[in-house]
Every structure is written in C-alpha cells, then in structure tokens.
Design an enzyme around this catalytic site. Structure first.
Site, PDB file in Angstrom:
ATOM      1  N   HIS A   1       0.691  -0.970   0.084  1.00  0.00           N
ATOM      2  CA  HIS A   1       0.027  -0.074  -0.029  1.00  0.00           C
ATOM      3  C   HIS A   1       0.972   1.218  -0.043  1.00  0.00           C
ATOM      4  CE1 HIS A   1      -3.196   2.971   0.901  1.00  0.00           C
ATOM      5  NE2 HIS A   1      -3.979   1.738   0.637  1.00  0.00           N
TER       6      HIS A   1
ATOM      7  N   ARG B   1      -1.972   0.638  -7.207  1.00  0.00           N
ATOM      8  CA  ARG B   1      -1.397   0.760  -6.009  1.00  0.00           C
ATOM      9  C   ARG B   1       0.151   0.476  -6.084  1.00  0.00           C
ATOM     10  NH1 ARG B   1      -5.491  -2.254  -1.643  1.00  0.00           N
ATOM     11  NH2 ARG B   1      -6.739  -0.483  -1.219  1.00  0.00           N
TER      12      ARG B   1
ATOM     13  N   HIS C   1       0.719  -4.879   2.652  1.00  0.00           N
ATOM     14  CA  HIS C   1      -0.716  -4.599   3.033  1.00  0.00           C
ATOM     15  C   HIS C   1      -1.325  -6.146   2.605  1.00  0.00           C
ATOM     16  CE1 HIS C   1      -4.435  -2.703   3.396  1.00  0.00           C
ATOM     17  NE2 HIS C   1      -4.967  -2.782   2.226  1.00  0.00           N
TER      18      HIS C   1
ATOM     19  N   ARG D   1      -4.337  -6.950  -6.814  1.00  0.00           N
ATOM     20  CA  ARG D   1      -5.857  -6.714  -6.475  1.00  0.00           C
ATOM     21  C   ARG D   1      -6.305  -5.370  -6.673  1.00  0.00           C
ATOM     22  NH1 ARG D   1      -8.289  -4.584  -1.664  1.00  0.00           N
ATOM     23  NH2 ARG D   1      -6.259  -4.502  -0.824  1.00  0.00           N
TER      24      ARG D   1
END
Length: 555
Positions: free
Chosen positions: A232, A278, A343, A378
């Site tokens: 993250h 990200r 993360h 993701r």
C-alpha cells in the site's frame, strides 16, 4: 471452559474470525455443528482494520461488466475470468445480504453512498466512514454469537492440519486453554487472512502471520502466486507509530501526494498520478525517495488532505483524523508523512468456486485463498467483497456428502511437554531473534523492488534458520506428538511461548515461499517487481504453482 468440557468433534471447524471466517460461519447450513477458532479475539483481525470499503456495481451508471473489466485490468493478465465474473455478478446481492444483517453503510439521502478508488472506472466503493471493516466484522460477530449451532473459541491457535492415512483432512491440532489437542471435523475451513508480519513494514495487525498458507503447505496443499504482494502506498510513517493505513479513499476524494518541496511527483511516473494502481504508486514513492532522499530506507513523502473540503474529511475519515492526531499530525493544517508498506497477499491456497482446496475436506476463504479474482494485483476494495461472495458459497456445503473420515476415537493419556527450564529460556531467546531479524530480511530482499542476488542470499539464510528451528527441543517433541496424545502446558508463559513457536514456524515457511516464488518469476508483473527483469514478459503470463518443494508454471 475446562478441557473436560471442550468439544473435540464438529461437523465444520472454521479457523479465523475476520470477515471471511465470520461470514462463512453464518452461511453454513444451520443443522451443522460449527466450531469457530480464533487465535486472538473475535474483534481483532485484518478485516477489522479495513478502511476503504467494499466494491460492488450498484450505481445506475455502473455494471458488473465494468467491474469485471476493471478487476481484470488491475490483475495484469493473471485473473481467472470466470472467478472474476462470478464475484462481480454476485456482489450486488451480497451487499443486500450485509444490509439485511445490519451493516450500516454510509448513505446519501436514502441511497447507499459510493466513493471512487484507484483503478475503478466508476464510483462503486461502499463504506462506513473510514472503518468499513470494523462495521462489517462487528455486525457479523453479533450475528455469530446469536447462533445456537456455532461455538466460538477465542485464544485458540491452530498449529497444524490433521490428515488421515488417505491424506484427507479430518481436523486440526489445536493449542487451547493449556493443552495441545486434536479436534476432529468433517470439514475444515481456513480463513486466517494474510501474512504481512513477514515484512518489517506492514499495515497488517500482529496476528497476520500467514498461518493458513503455512499449515496448508506443510500438509501438501497446492499453493499459487505467492510472489504477488501488494504494497500500500500510504501508511503513516512516524517514529514510534505503527504503520497505520491511510486509506486509498483519501486520494479518491482528492488528496495529493507531494514531496518535500510540494511537488506532485506521482504524475512523473504515471498519467493517473495518485490514482494509478497501487503497485505503480508504491514504486513511484520508492523510486522518488531513492533519487531524492539522503536515507531512502527511513524517508517518507507526504499525503496532503487539505485539497479535500473540511466537511468531507470530517464525515468520511474520522478514524484517520483521530489516529493522526494521536501521533501529532493535524490533517487540516499539515500533510501526513507516508511511505509504502506490505498490505495484501494476492496469492494463497488454490481453491475453486466452492472454496475447495486440493486436499479433500479442506476449504479456504478470503486472503488465505487463491480464488483467481486478484491475479497479480488486487483491485482496491475487492478484498472484503471476496470474503463475502466466497463465504456465501459455503451455504451449499453438505457435510454428509463430504468424504468420510477415519475413526480415531482411541486416545492415550495426557503428557507433559518434557522441556527443562533452560530449554524454554534458550528457545525464547532464539525465537525472539528470528521474529526481529526475519521481517527485516524479507523487507530488504522481497519488498517493493527485488533482484536475484538478494533473493538468493535471503533464501539461504531462511533455510539455515528453518534447519535450526527444526532442531529446537520443542520442535522435536511436537514433531513426534501423535494424534492420540494431548500435551499439557505447564503455565501461561509456556502457552505464550508455544504460540510464539507456532507463529515463528509459519513466518519462516511463509518467508521461504515468498522468496522462492519471487526468485522463480523472472519478470515484473503486478505487485511483483524485479529490478533485473523490469519488463512484463508474455512468456510469463502463467501462474506460479507450488506443491511441497516444487515450483512450476501453469496457465
């Protein structure tokens, strides 16, 4: 509950009490006797820390098809399209199920409020201020505690899976209330979350030690894509403070990433700037600090919330305001110091649409599973959604049809763990050292940017530590503990050390799996970036599969 009263057989055991474990437990048929095991409390999980929200295409200008395409785009060629389609199409009905259970999502007038997060083409992220995970898990916990067929066991730590002679799962080895015992079940569901604690910098809570992936691997389950870790971009970075997540929704509402001179540097690396995927934003921060900071390892950039209207900040991010204030940062008058942190783990135990793993009677749900919906990276706010959509699939479990388990009803007398006081003392020192050194090693070698020499050196070091771990007196004793034996723990200190032993074993295994997988994939894709192979290679548009100690490609 005394050991005499403890039930040692269930229809289903669910390990883990985050969103995946809780929702799975609620969705299981109510005629089944269910044991929900959590190594801490039902209120402490990574899901509870989730801020941003849960994605679903429910807006008039949105559709599951757009959600599917955004998810596939983020996944960098490795999503399983059928799994993504299933998740996106089930999302709206799952949201309605959560609302019916009492989850209080934010609203605008009578409609559910939606926000935008990176790599989404529409506003589709539902939220409850900036504590969505807490709202979901609190609501689900209240429902679980009302169910007569569910028993919740807190401070219950699963050490291993229990396999029969045919290598079918028939239960777990459990550390609970002063005993190491064996608990039988027709079905075991692993919902233990991720393994962020293997990295020195992580937004995950202390309980995220990769338990499910590690114990499934040791039992021979098929694993997939463990090199893909999402870092993250924006974790609070202050001396003495935990790496507290500053939600991506903050950037979705208009916050700017700036460097020490106020430059919005993210646009130098991607045209979407702060709202790029990200992995792109994390690498932008990493590379910018490498170029501009005197000590990149301890440096940070800044996240400026001041472009957001003050009333929006107050309404949407009260928890972020509070935590930042706790660490001396006033988000209304100054930017927040941030840097990337581990993360989310995209890989995990391979499962099908019904959550079945390669081991009969063993299922996995949530971050510990690899359903194929995340691919190499993701999409934001698909994690809570995955927990709910796939947890709902357990409603179709018919435990009577599951492969029968062997009858091992005979038990031997309980035994004490035969370790001398000095053995415990020396073990404590060794385990503590590994818990400190291992995350630093993995962060330096398999963090945001990786390369062959560091990976190979780290693998050699972890293998040496694994060898020493296996030779510990406690390791040797537990290796030989049969499923007919119950071991008695002498004191609460000993029980804490047993949990430390178990988590350290899992972290060593998880580190080995991540490092070997990162070394195996000689390209850059999604959350995996190799300095020595910086391009995405079409010849590597394959999954990394792991079976015991073999790594291979699979489409």
């Amino acid at each position: 509950m005394s050991q005499i009263d403890f039930q040692t057989q269930f229809d289903v055991i669910v390990v883990g009490a985050g969103a995946a474990g809780l929702y799975t437990t609620l969705c299981l048929p109510e005629h089944l006797q269910v044991g929900l095991m959590t190594k801490d409390t039902v209120s402490l999980s990574a899901s509870d820390w989730a801020q941003g929200g849960i994605a679903a295409a429910i807006a008039p200008d949105d559709s599951p098809l757009l959600h599917i395409e955004d998810t596939l785009q983020a996944g960098a060629g490795l999503c399983d399209r059928s799994s993504v389609e299933f998740m996106a199409k089930m999302a709206p009905s799952c949201i309605q199920s959560l609302v019916k259970l009492g989850v209080a999502f934010d609203r605008r007038d009578q409609d559910l409020a939606l926000t935008l997060e990176a790599a989404h083409s529409r506003r589709r992220v539902l939220h409850a201020a900036d504590t969505t995970g807490r709202e979901v898990t609190t609501t689900l916990t209240a429902q679980v505690l009302q169910r007569q067929n569910i028993q919740v066991f807190q401070q219950a730590y699963a050490l291993d899976l229990w396999l029969d002679s045919q290598q079918h799962c028939q239960g777990i080895c459990l550390l609970y209330q002063g005993c190491i015992t064996w608990v039988k079940a027709k079905v075991v569901v692993l919902a233990t979350g991720g393994g962020g604690q293997v990295f020195a910098q992580t937004t995950n809570p202390a309980i995220s030690t990769g338990d499910g992936v590690a114990i499934a691997w040791r039992a021979g389950a098929l694993l997939r894509d463990l090199e893909f870790v999402q870092f993250h971009p924006t974790a609070l970075t202050k001396a003495g403070a935990p790496r507290f997540l500053i939600s991506e929704a903050v950037r979705g509402e208009g916050a700017h990433l700036i460097d020490a001179i106020g430059h919005r540097f993210a646009f130098d690396y991607h045209p979407a700037g702060e709202l790029a995927p990200r992995d792109v934003v994390s690498r932008a921060i990493f590379n910018h600090l490498q170029r501009t900071a005197a000590d990149p390892a301890t440096a940070h950039v800044w996240l400026d919330l001041r472009p957001i209207p003050q009333e929006t900040i107050l309404h949407r991010f009260p928890n972020i305001i509070q935590v930042c204030q706790q660490w001396g940062v006033d988000v209304f008058s100054e930017p927040v110091p941030v840097a990337p942190a581990a993360h989310y783990w995209m890989g995990g135990i391979v499962t099908d649409l019904h959550n079945q793993t390669s081991i009969p009677n063993l299922y996995a749900v949530g971050e510990t599973a690899s359903t194929g919906v995340h691919g190499a990276n993701r999409l934001a706010s698909n994690s809570l959604l995955e927990c709910i959509v796939f947890g709902a699939q357990m409603a179709y479990l018919n435990a009577e049809l599951v492969t029968s388990v062997e009858d091992n009803s005979h038990t031997d007398p309980t035994i004490d763990i035969p370790l001398a006081e000095n053995d415990w003392f020396l073990q404590q020192q060794q385990l503590t050292m590994w818990r400190q050194e291992l995350p630093r090693l993995v962060w330096q070698s398999a963090g945001i940017c990786r390369e062959a020499n560091r990976l190979e050196d780290a693998i050699a070091q972890v293998e040496a530590w694994q060898h020493k771990f296996a030779a510990l007196p406690l390791s040797l004793f537990l290796r030989d503990l049969s499923a007919t034996q119950t071991a008695i723990v002498n004191s609460s200190d000993t029980e804490q050390q047993l949990r430390l032993w178990g988590e350290t074993r899992n972290l060593l295994d998880v580190a080995y799996l991540i490092l070997k997988s990162a070394s195996f994939r000689t390209e850059s894709r999604g959350g995996h970036y190799r300095l020595d192979y910086p391009q995405t290679d079409p010849n590597w548009q394959f999954h990394t599969l792991i079976k015991e100690d073999k790594w291979y490609k699979s489409d």
